[in-house]
Scaffold this motif. Structure first.
Motif, mmCIF file in Angstrom:
data_model
loop_
_atom_site.group_PDB
_atom_site.id
_atom_site.type_symbol
_atom_site.label_atom_id
_atom_site.label_comp_id
_atom_site.label_asym_id
_atom_site.label_seq_id
_atom_site.Cartn_x
_atom_site.Cartn_y
_atom_site.Cartn_z
ATOM 1 N N TRP A 48 29.931 56.738 70.636
ATOM 2 C CA TRP A 48 29.938 55.298 70.866
ATOM 3 C C TRP A 48 28.549 54.684 70.726
ATOM 4 O O TRP A 48 28.361 53.738 69.975
ATOM 5 C CB TRP A 48 30.460 54.973 72.268
ATOM 6 C CG TRP A 48 31.897 55.282 72.497
ATOM 7 C CD1 TRP A 48 32.413 56.430 73.032
ATOM 8 C CD2 TRP A 48 33.015 54.449 72.205
ATOM 9 N NE1 TRP A 48 33.775 56.350 73.092
ATOM 10 C CE2 TRP A 48 34.179 55.143 72.596
ATOM 11 C CE3 TRP A 48 33.138 53.183 71.658
ATOM 12 C CZ2 TRP A 48 35.449 54.611 72.454
ATOM 13 C CZ3 TRP A 48 34.410 52.647 71.526
ATOM 14 C CH2 TRP A 48 35.543 53.358 71.918
ATOM 15 N N CYS A 49 27.580 55.224 71.472
ATOM 16 C CA CYS A 49 26.256 54.580 71.537
ATOM 17 C C CYS A 49 25.171 55.363 70.803
ATOM 18 O O CYS A 49 24.037 54.931 70.735
ATOM 19 C CB CYS A 49 25.845 54.365 72.989
ATOM 20 S SG CYS A 49 25.517 55.880 73.931
ATOM 21 N N TRP A 50 25.486 56.546 70.298
ATOM 22 C CA TRP A 50 24.587 57.386 69.504
ATOM 23 C C TRP A 50 23.395 57.913 70.288
ATOM 24 O O TRP A 50 22.410 58.340 69.721
ATOM 25 C CB TRP A 50 24.151 56.669 68.225
ATOM 26 C CG TRP A 50 25.328 56.249 67.414
ATOM 27 C CD1 TRP A 50 25.808 54.984 67.286
ATOM 28 C CD2 TRP A 50 26.213 57.089 66.678
ATOM 29 N NE1 TRP A 50 26.943 54.985 66.503
ATOM 30 C CE2 TRP A 50 27.215 56.274 66.110
ATOM 31 C CE3 TRP A 50 26.269 58.459 66.441
ATOM 32 C CZ2 TRP A 50 28.241 56.774 65.326
ATOM 33 C CZ3 TRP A 50 27.291 58.959 65.661
ATOM 34 C CH2 TRP A 50 28.261 58.117 65.113
ATOM 35 N N GLN A 51 23.505 57.911 71.617
ATOM 36 C CA GLN A 51 22.453 58.487 72.450
ATOM 37 C C GLN A 51 22.708 59.982 72.635
ATOM 38 O O GLN A 51 23.857 60.427 72.688
ATOM 39 C CB GLN A 51 22.417 57.804 73.820
ATOM 40 C CG GLN A 51 22.040 56.343 73.759
ATOM 41 C CD GLN A 51 20.631 56.132 73.249
ATOM 42 O OE1 GLN A 51 19.696 56.749 73.718
ATOM 43 N NE2 GLN A 51 20.502 55.253 72.267
ATOM 44 N N ARG A 52 21.641 60.754 72.749
ATOM 45 C CA ARG A 52 21.766 62.194 72.995
ATOM 46 C C ARG A 52 22.001 62.402 74.490
ATOM 47 O O ARG A 52 21.179 62.001 75.320
ATOM 48 C CB ARG A 52 20.493 62.916 72.548
ATOM 49 C CG ARG A 52 20.609 64.418 72.637
ATOM 50 C CD ARG A 52 19.402 65.076 71.978
ATOM 51 N NE ARG A 52 19.571 66.507 71.929
ATOM 52 C CZ ARG A 52 18.993 67.365 72.764
ATOM 53 N NH1 ARG A 52 18.190 66.917 73.713
ATOM 54 N NH2 ARG A 52 19.199 68.651 72.650
ATOM 55 N N ILE A 53 23.142 62.985 74.813
ATOM 56 C CA ILE A 53 23.509 63.238 76.202
ATOM 57 C C ILE A 53 24.007 64.678 76.316
ATOM 58 O O ILE A 53 24.056 65.406 75.319
ATOM 59 C CB ILE A 53 24.583 62.248 76.704
ATOM 60 C CG1 ILE A 53 25.845 62.325 75.839
ATOM 61 C CG2 ILE A 53 24.032 60.833 76.740
ATOM 62 C CD1 ILE A 53 26.994 61.480 76.344
ATOM 63 N N SER A 54 24.380 65.078 77.515
ATOM 64 C CA SER A 54 24.884 66.435 77.705
ATOM 65 C C SER A 54 26.161 66.424 78.523
ATOM 66 O O SER A 54 26.467 65.460 79.223
ATOM 67 C CB SER A 54 23.835 67.310 78.390
ATOM 68 O OG SER A 54 23.625 66.886 79.716
ATOM 69 N N VAL A 55 26.887 67.513 78.404
ATOM 70 C CA VAL A 55 28.095 67.730 79.199
ATOM 71 C C VAL A 55 27.981 69.126 79.804
ATOM 72 O O VAL A 55 27.416 70.031 79.184
ATOM 73 C CB VAL A 55 29.368 67.576 78.334
ATOM 74 C CG1 VAL A 55 29.448 68.621 77.250
ATOM 75 C CG2 VAL A 55 30.622 67.594 79.170
#
Length: 59
Positions: free
Chosen positions: A10-17
């Protein structure tokens, strides 16, 4: 737990799960920690390692 980094669809940010390494497969929906939009996950795990990862926009 396995922390797996990816780019939000959606926002193209690098995140983690965080993924339970004792599972062999995880399918579910979680909200992005940045934009709060829903992400559908399909993850395969073998021997405590992520071997297939798909994250796409959930409606």
């Amino acid at each position: 737990m396995i922390e797996y980094f990816f780019v939000c669809p959606w926002c193209w940010q690098r995140i983690s799960v965080l993924i339970d390494g004792s599972l062999t497969r995880f399918q579910g929906i979680e909200d992005c920690e940045v934009c709060c939009n829903p992400i559908a996950f399909d993850i395969r795990i073998e021997e405590g390692e992520v071997v297939a990862f798909r994250a796409e926009k959930a409606q």
